[in-house]
Design a protein around this motif. Structure first.
Motif, PDB file in Angstrom:
ATOM      1  N   LEU A 127      17.988  25.002 -61.793  1.00  0.00           N
ATOM      2  CA  LEU A 127      17.764  25.021 -63.233  1.00  0.00           C
ATOM      3  C   LEU A 127      16.746  26.105 -63.535  1.00  0.00           C
ATOM      4  O   LEU A 127      15.751  26.252 -62.818  1.00  0.00           O
ATOM      5  CB  LEU A 127      17.278  23.656 -63.714  1.00  0.00           C
ATOM      6  CG  LEU A 127      18.289  22.521 -63.559  1.00  0.00           C
ATOM      7  CD1 LEU A 127      17.649  21.181 -63.911  1.00  0.00           C
ATOM      8  CD2 LEU A 127      19.521  22.757 -64.422  1.00  0.00           C
ATOM      9  N   PHE A 128      16.994  26.848 -64.599  1.00  0.00           N
ATOM     10  CA  PHE A 128      16.220  28.050 -64.894  1.00  0.00           C
ATOM     11  C   PHE A 128      15.752  27.993 -66.340  1.00  0.00           C
ATOM     12  O   PHE A 128      16.443  27.475 -67.218  1.00  0.00           O
ATOM     13  CB  PHE A 128      17.107  29.277 -64.662  1.00  0.00           C
ATOM     14  CG  PHE A 128      16.469  30.594 -65.007  1.00  0.00           C
ATOM     15  CD1 PHE A 128      15.545  31.178 -64.159  1.00  0.00           C
ATOM     16  CD2 PHE A 128      16.805  31.254 -66.188  1.00  0.00           C
ATOM     17  CE1 PHE A 128      14.968  32.403 -64.473  1.00  0.00           C
ATOM     18  CE2 PHE A 128      16.236  32.474 -66.514  1.00  0.00           C
ATOM     19  CZ  PHE A 128      15.312  33.043 -65.653  1.00  0.00           C
ATOM     20  N   ALA A 129      14.549  28.528 -66.589  1.00  0.00           N
ATOM     21  CA  ALA A 129      14.027  28.590 -67.959  1.00  0.00           C
ATOM     22  C   ALA A 129      13.084  29.779 -68.068  1.00  0.00           C
ATOM     23  O   ALA A 129      12.470  30.198 -67.079  1.00  0.00           O
ATOM     24  CB  ALA A 129      13.296  27.302 -68.328  1.00  0.00           C
TER      25      ALA A 129
ATOM     26  N   ALA B 181       9.558  33.578 -65.862  1.00  0.00           N
ATOM     27  CA  ALA B 181      10.729  32.857 -65.358  1.00  0.00           C
ATOM     28  C   ALA B 181      10.303  31.653 -64.523  1.00  0.00           C
ATOM     29  O   ALA B 181       9.398  31.760 -63.687  1.00  0.00           O
ATOM     30  CB  ALA B 181      11.603  33.787 -64.537  1.00  0.00           C
ATOM     31  N   TYR B 182      10.967  30.525 -64.750  1.00  0.00           N
ATOM     32  CA  TYR B 182      10.677  29.289 -64.021  1.00  0.00           C
ATOM     33  C   TYR B 182      11.968  28.725 -63.441  1.00  0.00           C
ATOM     34  O   TYR B 182      13.057  28.884 -64.042  1.00  0.00           O
ATOM     35  CB  TYR B 182      10.044  28.238 -64.951  1.00  0.00           C
ATOM     36  CG  TYR B 182       8.608  28.509 -65.317  1.00  0.00           C
ATOM     37  CD1 TYR B 182       7.581  27.779 -64.719  1.00  0.00           C
ATOM     38  CD2 TYR B 182       8.273  29.480 -66.245  1.00  0.00           C
ATOM     39  CE1 TYR B 182       6.255  28.008 -65.068  1.00  0.00           C
ATOM     40  CE2 TYR B 182       6.954  29.718 -66.588  1.00  0.00           C
ATOM     41  CZ  TYR B 182       5.955  28.978 -65.982  1.00  0.00           C
ATOM     42  OH  TYR B 182       4.635  29.221 -66.326  1.00  0.00           O
TER      43      TYR B 182
ATOM     44  N   ARG C 161       3.137  24.559 -69.714  1.00  0.00           N
ATOM     45  CA  ARG C 161       2.671  23.280 -69.163  1.00  0.00           C
ATOM     46  C   ARG C 161       3.799  22.252 -69.152  1.00  0.00           C
ATOM     47  O   ARG C 161       3.890  21.423 -68.234  1.00  0.00           O
ATOM     48  CB  ARG C 161       1.469  22.773 -69.972  1.00  0.00           C
ATOM     49  CG  ARG C 161       0.188  23.576 -69.731  1.00  0.00           C
ATOM     50  CD  ARG C 161      -1.021  22.861 -70.290  1.00  0.00           C
ATOM     51  NE  ARG C 161      -1.048  22.886 -71.747  1.00  0.00           N
ATOM     52  CZ  ARG C 161      -1.643  23.835 -72.465  1.00  0.00           C
ATOM     53  NH1 ARG C 161      -2.260  24.850 -71.862  1.00  0.00           N
ATOM     54  NH2 ARG C 161      -1.654  23.784 -73.791  1.00  0.00           N
ATOM     55  N   VAL C 162       4.662  22.288 -70.164  1.00  0.00           N
ATOM     56  CA  VAL C 162       5.809  21.385 -70.189  1.00  0.00           C
ATOM     57  C   VAL C 162       6.694  21.620 -68.968  1.00  0.00           C
ATOM     58  O   VAL C 162       7.105  20.679 -68.274  1.00  0.00           O
ATOM     59  CB  VAL C 162       6.620  21.578 -71.489  1.00  0.00           C
ATOM     60  CG1 VAL C 162       7.987  20.897 -71.380  1.00  0.00           C
ATOM     61  CG2 VAL C 162       5.866  21.033 -72.686  1.00  0.00           C
TER      62      VAL C 162
ATOM     63  N   PHE D 238       9.132  22.355 -62.760  1.00  0.00           N
ATOM     64  CA  PHE D 238       9.526  23.745 -62.625  1.00  0.00           C
ATOM     65  C   PHE D 238       8.387  24.555 -61.997  1.00  0.00           C
ATOM     66  O   PHE D 238       7.207  24.250 -62.200  1.00  0.00           O
ATOM     67  CB  PHE D 238       9.880  24.348 -63.980  1.00  0.00           C
ATOM     68  CG  PHE D 238      11.229  23.937 -64.510  1.00  0.00           C
ATOM     69  CD1 PHE D 238      12.288  24.828 -64.530  1.00  0.00           C
ATOM     70  CD2 PHE D 238      11.443  22.654 -64.999  1.00  0.00           C
ATOM     71  CE1 PHE D 238      13.530  24.463 -65.022  1.00  0.00           C
ATOM     72  CE2 PHE D 238      12.674  22.271 -65.492  1.00  0.00           C
ATOM     73  CZ  PHE D 238      13.725  23.174 -65.506  1.00  0.00           C
ATOM     74  N   THR D 239       8.775  25.596 -61.284  1.00  0.00           N
ATOM     75  CA  THR D 239       7.816  26.493 -60.638  1.00  0.00           C
ATOM     76  C   THR D 239       8.040  27.912 -61.135  1.00  0.00           C
ATOM     77  O   THR D 239       9.186  28.371 -61.241  1.00  0.00           O
ATOM     78  CB  THR D 239       7.982  26.472 -59.111  1.00  0.00           C
ATOM     79  OG1 THR D 239       7.810  25.129 -58.648  1.00  0.00           O
ATOM     80  CG2 THR D 239       6.961  27.375 -58.445  1.00  0.00           C
TER      81      THR D 239
END
Length: 355
Positions: free
Chosen positions: A319-321, A350-351, A332-333, A339-340
């Motif tokens: 999963l990417f965000a 990018a996380y 922080r969310v 997520f990293t």
């Protein structure tokens, strides 16, 4: 967005009954209903049975199965009497739809085990239109329901079907009752009511193409929003859903969700995917909240629920965000949801959340 439900059920039933009464004095038992194996009479009884069953699901708030009852016409009931029953059961479904709160969901097997009042209304309308077509075909009667009603059904129950030039032929094709140029015949189909994902204080309610069109055009999508909602990101995401639907690329479970508070039924934001996972199992997530709803942990709660749902799917591996460098709350969310940070994507951070 205009209300959709009871009025449409009544209109569908009124149009169907008006047509079929013109042939009520004919033999319906010995005539097959279109492509069905049922007779015209059996199909008429089926319409009434479905209408009362959907009303029962809403009225009984059934959660795990159909309410265990059925409808039986009295012995000796003629065709005109069967149409009376269709009118009565249609009225009961319309009443159940009007009196059921919008956030209530009841059991329906396809495809995500539940539907809301709009979903049951849409299924009831579809049963009336499609089976009236079957009966009319068997009896040699011309029948074509209003185009707007057919288009509304397609955007609510067939979000995976690319719109055609005309709504009624597209609906017939989508249910295995007709042909469309350039499209293979349909041999099996099911309703597709929106997915709803529960969280602790929220429900992530799937957005239909009908709601997406309304949101992207500046409407409320049929949701009661908190002050200041929906935020611009939600409207832009809805526009992406509407475009994917028009192109025939929309997969409902990989679309957009509206975050609805259980305590008061108000929508606080939007969250969802930029499309289905790619060949590498990578799916991108985006979200935003109305300003008035921020600072309450809603985004974190919703993101955890959505990622848990996605990670349970076999086709998802990553999963990417992305997030703006100065948007510390959103960063922080993502961190609280597991997520990293893995680098940058243009000017954005990018996380990832890997299996």
């Amino acid at each position: 967005m205009r209300a959709w439900g009871g009025e449409q059920v009544e209109a569908a039933v009124a149009g169907a009954v008006a047509l079929l009464r013109t042939a009520a004095d004919r033999d319906w038992d010995g005539v097959p209903a279109g492509r069905l194996e049922w007779s015209c009479r059996r199909t008429a009884e089926h319409i009434a049975s479905d209408l009362i069953a959907y009303a029962g699901q809403l009225a009984g708030r059934a959660q795990s199965a159909y309410v265990p009852f059925d409808i039986t016409l009295d012995e000796g009931t003629d065709n005109a009497g069967a149409l009376d029953v269709i009118e009565a059961t249609g009225t009961l479904l319309a009443a159940a739809v009007r009196t059921t709160p919008r956030q209530v969901r009841a059991f329906h097997p396809y495809p995500f085990r539940s539907a809301n009042r709009e979903g049951f209304a849409a299924m009831g309308v579809a049963e009336v239109l499609l089976h009236t077509h079957d009966i009319a075909q068997g009896l040699g009667l011309p029948y074509e329901p209003p185009a707007e009603l057919c288009e509304d059904l397609l955007t609510r129950l067939f979000p995976h079907v690319q719109p055609g030039a005309e709504a009624w032929p597209t609906l017939l094709w989508a249910t295995g009752r007709g042909e469309l140029p350039g499209r293979a015949p349909v041999t099996g189909w099911k309703w597709s009511n929106p997915l709803a994902i529960p969280a602790e204080r929220l429900t992530l309610e799937g957005v239909t193409p009908a709601a997406a069109r309304d949101l992207s055009a500046g409407g409320d999508g049929g949701f009661p929003w908190v002050d200041g909602g929906p935020y611009q990101g939600t409207r832009e995401a809805a526009g992406m859903v509407a475009k994917a639907y028009e192109a025939g690329l929309h997969r409902p479970e990989w679309g957009m969700f509206v975050l609805v508070r259980r305590e008061d039924g108000r929508a606080v934001g939007g969250m969802g995917f930029h499309g289905p996972p790619d060949e590498e199992g990578r799916a991108e997530i985006g979200y935003d909240l109305a300003v008035a709803a921020r600072g309450n942990g809603h985004a974190t709660e919703a993101l955890r629920a959505l990622t848990a749902w996605a990670r349970a799917r076999d086709e998802v591996r990553v999963l990417f965000a992305t997030v703006e460098p100065d948007n510390l709350p959103s960063q922080r969310v993502l961190g609280r949801a597991g997520f990293t940070r893995v680098g940058t994507d243009g000017e954005l951070l990018a996380y990832e959340l890997r299996d």
